[in-house]
Design an enzyme around this catalytic site. Structure first.
Site, PDB file in Angstrom:
ATOM      1  N   ASP A   1       7.837  49.037  18.478  1.00  0.00           N
ATOM      2  CA  ASP A   1       6.461  48.898  18.981  1.00  0.00           C
ATOM      3  C   ASP A   1       5.624  50.158  18.747  1.00  0.00           C
ATOM      4  OD1 ASP A   1       7.210  46.333  19.995  1.00  0.00           O
ATOM      5  OD2 ASP A   1       8.073  47.295  21.748  1.00  0.00           O
TER       6      ASP A   1
ATOM      7  N   LEU B   1      12.703  45.025  12.626  1.00  0.00           N
ATOM      8  CA  LEU B   1      12.764  44.842  11.174  1.00  0.00           C
ATOM      9  C   LEU B   1      13.119  46.175  10.524  1.00  0.00           C
ATOM     10  CD1 LEU B   1       9.538  42.677  10.969  1.00  0.00           C
ATOM     11  CD2 LEU B   1      11.879  41.865  10.622  1.00  0.00           C
TER      12      LEU B   1
ATOM     13  N   ASN C   1       2.365  42.384  15.250  1.00  0.00           N
ATOM     14  CA  ASN C   1       3.142  42.017  16.436  1.00  0.00           C
ATOM     15  C   ASN C   1       2.229  42.045  17.654  1.00  0.00           C
ATOM     16  OD1 ASN C   1       5.480  41.544  18.085  1.00  0.00           O
ATOM     17  ND2 ASN C   1       5.499  43.710  18.636  1.00  0.00           N
TER      18      ASN C   1
ATOM     19  N   HIS D   1       2.521  42.782  21.798  1.00  0.00           N
ATOM     20  CA  HIS D   1       3.441  43.357  22.781  1.00  0.00           C
ATOM     21  C   HIS D   1       2.775  43.316  24.164  1.00  0.00           C
ATOM     22  CE1 HIS D   1       6.649  45.855  24.307  1.00  0.00           C
ATOM     23  NE2 HIS D   1       5.731  46.546  24.944  1.00  0.00           N
TER      24      HIS D   1
HETATM   25  C1  GRF Z   1       5.084  37.598  24.629  1.00  0.00           C
HETATM   26  O1  GRF Z   1       4.793  38.113  25.887  1.00  0.00           O
HETATM   27  C2  GRF Z   1       4.932  38.666  23.576  1.00  0.00           C
HETATM   28  O2  GRF Z   1       4.038  39.649  23.916  1.00  0.00           O
HETATM   29  C3  GRF Z   1       6.314  39.261  23.537  1.00  0.00           C
HETATM   30  O3  GRF Z   1       7.182  38.186  23.731  1.00  0.00           O
HETATM   31  C4  GRF Z   1       6.532  37.182  24.507  1.00  0.00           C
HETATM   32  C5  GRF Z   1       6.717  35.899  23.762  1.00  0.00           C
HETATM   33  O4  GRF Z   1       6.455  34.776  24.546  1.00  0.00           O
HETATM   34  N1  GRF Z   1       6.509  39.991  22.303  1.00  0.00           N
HETATM   35  P1  GRF Z   1       6.430  33.332  23.903  1.00  0.00           P
HETATM   36  O5  GRF Z   1       7.778  33.083  23.241  1.00  0.00           O
HETATM   37  O6  GRF Z   1       5.294  33.302  22.912  1.00  0.00           O
HETATM   38  O7  GRF Z   1       6.192  32.405  25.059  1.00  0.00           O
END
Ligand code: GRF
Length: 207
Positions: free
Chosen positions: A165, A113, A127, A129
């Protein structure tokens, strides 16, 4: 868990905090949060909108089946990268205002973003991660963790700034990494923790 710093309205079961979830793919994290919001008695937050930049995101169909408005906002066909990003975000902001969104939850949203956007939504974008930040930021966290040979990885929920991140960390959960792990096995193990942690953090933020 550190959730202070924003001027987020406190939600109540009668007037829950209005959340938007941004996705790009399967949306398993989104599904876990939607399920949590439905099952929890007296939940202080609810999802009023799902946005995907990817028209093929499986999560869009899942959200619609659950009766949640889900909008695809594709990148506009503009050559200049900067202009394209800004136009895209103008469209997104329009929807966020239309649905009176108060908190943005990124859940597998694969776009950065702009500083403009995150300034407008200061401390109102979170978010998740799949690593123990600040280790292994970026789109290949599992691959990078395995390549580094770490014995522990996990997930991090953080406020979003315009970096990759890099925003303030709210909460983390650890999982073990085994010698025979693949990206898939590690990702699945981390997702179990992600799906537990994210709803708890949103509860804290909204409550
Ligand atoms: C997750 O592991 C999240 O941490 C990362 O992207 C993945 C998304 O998985 N940012 P999903 O689309 O929710 O299955």
């Amino acid at each position: 868990m550190s959730t202070s710093g924003g001027d987020l309205r406190k939600g109540h079961p009668e007037t829950p905090l209005r959340c938007a979830i941004f996705i790009s793919g399967t949306g398993s994290g989104m599904s876990a949060l939607l399920q949590y919001q439905r099952q929890r008695k007296a939940c202080n937050h609810r999802t009023v909108l799902v946005i995907s930049n990817n028209p093929d995101a499986r999560g869009i169909k899942i959200a619609r089946e659950l009766g949640i408005p889900a909008e695809v906002v594709e990148l506009p066909p503009v050559e200049d990268k900067q202009e394209r990003r800004l136009k895209h975000e103008v469209e997104i902001n329009f929807l966020l205002e239309k649905f009176d969104v108060e908190l943005i939850i990124l859940s597998g949203y694969m776009r950065l973003l702009s500083a403009n956007f995150v300034d407008k939504w200061h401390m109102k974008v979170v978010n998740i991660h799949p690593s123990l930040l600040p280790d292994f930021p970026g789109a290949h966290a599992h691959r990078d963790a395995l390549a580094a040979g770490v014995k522990t990885s996990g997930c991090t929920v953080h406020f979003v700034d315009s970096g990759m991140d890099t925003g303030p960390i709210i909460a983390q959960r650890k999982v073990p990494v085994f010698p025979d792990d693949t990206i898939e096995t590690l990702s699945n193990r981390i997702k179990i923790e992600e799906h537990r942690l994210y709803p708890i953090v949103i509860d804290e933020l909204a409550g």
